[in-house]
Design a protein around this motif. Structure first.
Motif, PDB file in Angstrom:
ATOM      1  N   GLU A 100       0.837  -1.203   0.000  1.00 17.76           N
ATOM      2  CA  GLU A 100       0.000   0.000   0.000  1.00 17.76           C
ATOM      3  C   GLU A 100       0.872   1.253   0.000  1.00 17.76           C
ATOM      4  O   GLU A 100       0.594   2.217  -0.737  1.00 17.76           O
TER       5      GLU A 100
ATOM      6  N   ALA B 160      -5.185   3.348  -1.030  1.00 16.63           N
ATOM      7  CA  ALA B 160      -5.040   1.954  -1.466  1.00 16.63           C
ATOM      8  C   ALA B 160      -5.207   1.007  -0.293  1.00 16.63           C
ATOM      9  O   ALA B 160      -4.933   1.354   0.860  1.00 16.63           O
ATOM     10  N   CYS B 161      -5.667  -0.196  -0.613  1.00 15.74           N
ATOM     11  CA  CYS B 161      -5.771  -1.277   0.358  1.00 15.74           C
ATOM     12  C   CYS B 161      -5.456  -2.582  -0.353  1.00 15.74           C
ATOM     13  O   CYS B 161      -6.033  -2.866  -1.411  1.00 15.74           O
TER      14      CYS B 161
ATOM     15  N   ALA C 260      -5.040  -5.459  -5.116  1.00 15.57           N
ATOM     16  CA  ALA C 260      -5.040  -4.064  -4.666  1.00 15.57           C
ATOM     17  C   ALA C 260      -6.351  -3.372  -5.010  1.00 15.57           C
ATOM     18  O   ALA C 260      -6.768  -3.362  -6.171  1.00 15.57           O
TER      19      ALA C 260
END
Length: 572
Positions: free
Chosen positions: A465, A477-478, A493
């Motif tokens: 991330e 982002a994760c 992602a």
């Protein structure tokens, strides 16, 4: 038995008074380890007016409000009062006034809907509601659902633009009323040891870590002693009264911002350390930057999304933040790349992370008082007074460097969950708190391990991330793991694009596919093969997070796995 404690060079934990309430400790008592605040240094500074609020004013207004609450509504021992407000200079004195009467405060998240606020009012049996004027419509609906009459709603602030109909009392009027009357209550002196069980807060946990996952929406029962203890633990950790420590991370007269963190980390500890708090009611990034410069704010306590803004928002380049000396990130892991990037924005700041939860009455570990820079990946050094164990699934204890669930004890632990005996028994065990977080402890530092396993290798989502966030198109982002027949798991992602990139993708779907490929290459070019985004990239509008900014990773993980299962069924 393997147990982990603070680093040996930490200052010893001072004595913790167990017969004082929070306002008695802060407003009536001088602890030997508390540094002297110069008379010219205010306790609070109102952001938009720069008005300083002094100790004498706070003490007088707290007493006046406590008297008015006693006179008007007969608020007494163990009554529950809900405070539904963003940051405001009258917020802390409202809390302390309620505590002066022996009553319990239940703070409500200012982002709550009427239904959420109703649940809190009902479950805590609140008999009075203090509300910021802008949130009055929500409060009125929730109070009606809870059977709380309108005359039991008090408005914290009433500006010309606020939806205030004049029916409710205001805090300012109540203070004036109470200050003009003879005291109607007798503030009780606690018995020796009573502060350990005398309840100060019913604080609703975020529902994202540890025991919260097993008991969503539970109110954590926090006694006065826990708040005082955690303040003194941090005071020892940072050596604020240690004459041998020449360079201190915080000193009387410096300035912190009261914007995002909770009751203990900012409000109570920073005041104890002698800092002034700039009270920012609502976060707006550009205005936040202006406030940092205007008030010469030296101490920032942030969450990773705010760190990302500091690193990437074009407005940040217009402000010189060289005067900032201390920056802590909490609520989610901060990657090494983000730490490096934010250091460029605040070149003279000590930067690190902290770890804690409502059930531990906040801080368990934080950037060390003798560290010039936090260890990459570390959530911080264990505080004095904390004892930590790392437990395997079979109940056996891990050695240093081995991974397991973090279980902690110390003087600040909460008492359990309100009206939830089953959850309390599961999470609070003989004075120990099960955090539910997988960690490794090394050199008295806690490393939270939220990892996926690819071909037997551990991959930290926060690392990927952090690298994605460096890309110019990425706003947030994760990374989650999805099952893979060959690799076990592979990284996927979820990405939020900056506005200009969003517009390009919306106009031309091919642009979106090219950008996804570019992001995968961005990671592949910098990371070892097993860390590549073999699960792909998904664009979404927002990363789900709790109110304190912690990523709700499990929401996206479940979403990804459901989508994957649907594709597999479609092939059959």
């Amino acid at each position: 038995m393997t147990e982990f404690r603070a680093v040996p060079e930490s200052s010893p934990l001072p004595s913790i008074p167990d017969d004082l309430t929070i306002p008695q400790f802060f407003l009536d008592y001088k602890h030997p380890s508390q540094p002297v605040r110069p008379p010219s240094v205010p306790w609070f500074i109102e952001d938009h007016t720069a008005r300083p609020v002094t100790f004498d004013e706070i003490r007088q207004r707290t007493s006046g409000l406590a008297n008015a609450l006693s006179l008007k509504w007969n608020i007494v021992e163990n009554d529950v009062v809900c405070v539904f407000s963003p940051n405001h200079v009258d917020y802390p004195l409202s809390i302390w006034a309620i505590h002066r009467l022996g009553a319990i405060v239940t703070p409500a998240n200012p982002g709550y809907t009427a239904d959420e606020l109703f649940y809190q009012l009902q479950s805590t049996q609140a008999s009075l509601l203090l509300v910021y004027a802008d949130f009055l419509p929500t409060a009125l609906v929730a109070a009606k659902l809870a059977g709380l009459s309108e005359d039991r709603i008090v408005v914290i602030e009433a500006s010309a633009a606020s939806p205030f109909n004049g029916k409710q009392e205001t805090v300012s009027k109540l203070i004036a009323y109470g200050s003009g009357k003879a005291q109607n209550f007798v503030e009780r002196k606690l018995r020796k040891g009573e502060a350990k069980t005398k309840v100060a807060f019913y604080s609703f946990s975020s529902g994202t870590t540890g025991a919260c996952r097993r008991s969503p929406g539970a109110a954590v029962v926090i006694p006065h002693y826990s708040v005082i203890a955690n303040v003194l633990q941090k005071a020892a950790h940072y050596g604020i009264s240690d004459p041998s420590l020449k360079k201190k991370h915080m000193n009387p007269g410096e300035v912190a911002v009261a914007d995002i963190y909770g009751l203990v980390v900012v409000l109570h500890y920073m005041l104890f350390a002698g800092l002034s708090l700039v009270v920012v009611p609502k976060f707006d990034f550009t205005k936040f930057l202006q406030s940092i410069v205007r008030h010469n704010i030296t101490h920032l306590l942030l969450v990773p999304p705010q760190i990302v803004l500091l690193c990437k928002h074009p407005a940040a380049k217009n402000y010189d933040l060289g005067h900032v000396k201390f920056c802590i990130s909490g609520a989610a892991p901060l990657s090494g790349e983000l730490m490096s990037s934010v250091r460029k924005v605040m070149p003279n700041a000590v930067i690190g992370q902290g770890y804690g939860m409502t059930e531990t009455c906040t801080t368990v570990a934080i950037l060390g008082g003798r560290q010039d820079m936090g260890t990459v990946g570390s959530a911080g050094q264990i505080l004095p007074g904390i004892v930590a164990r790392v437990v395997r699934p079979d109940g056996s204890l891990c050695k240093e460097g081995e991974q397991g669930e973090l279980v902690v004890t110390g003087p600040a632990m909460a008492l359990g969950y309100l009206n939830n005996e089953a959850a309390t028994k599961e999470s609070f065990i003989d004075g120990w708190v099960r955090t539910g977080d997988e960690v490794i402890v090394r050199n008295s530092e806690i490393f939270v391990v939220d990892r996926l396993k690819v071909k037997g290798f551990q991959v930290a989502p926060a690392e990927l991330e952090g690298h994605l966030l460096v890309h110019k198109a990425v706003a947030d982002a994760c990374v989650v793991g999805i099952p893979d027949e060959y690799s076990g798991e592979v990284p996927l992602a979820f990405v939020v694009l900056h506005e200009d990139s969003q517009k390009r993708v919306a106009k031309d779907p091919k642009e979106g596919e090219q950008l996804k490929a570019e992001l995968q290459k961005h990671v592949a070019d910098a990371k070892i093969a097993y860390k590549r985004l073999a699960g792909g990239v998904v664009f979404i509008d927002a990363i789900p997070k709790n109110p304190s900014g912690k990523i709700l990773r499990r929401v996206l993980r479940d979403q990804a796995r459901q989508a994957q299962s649907g594709k597999q069924r479609a092939k059959l």
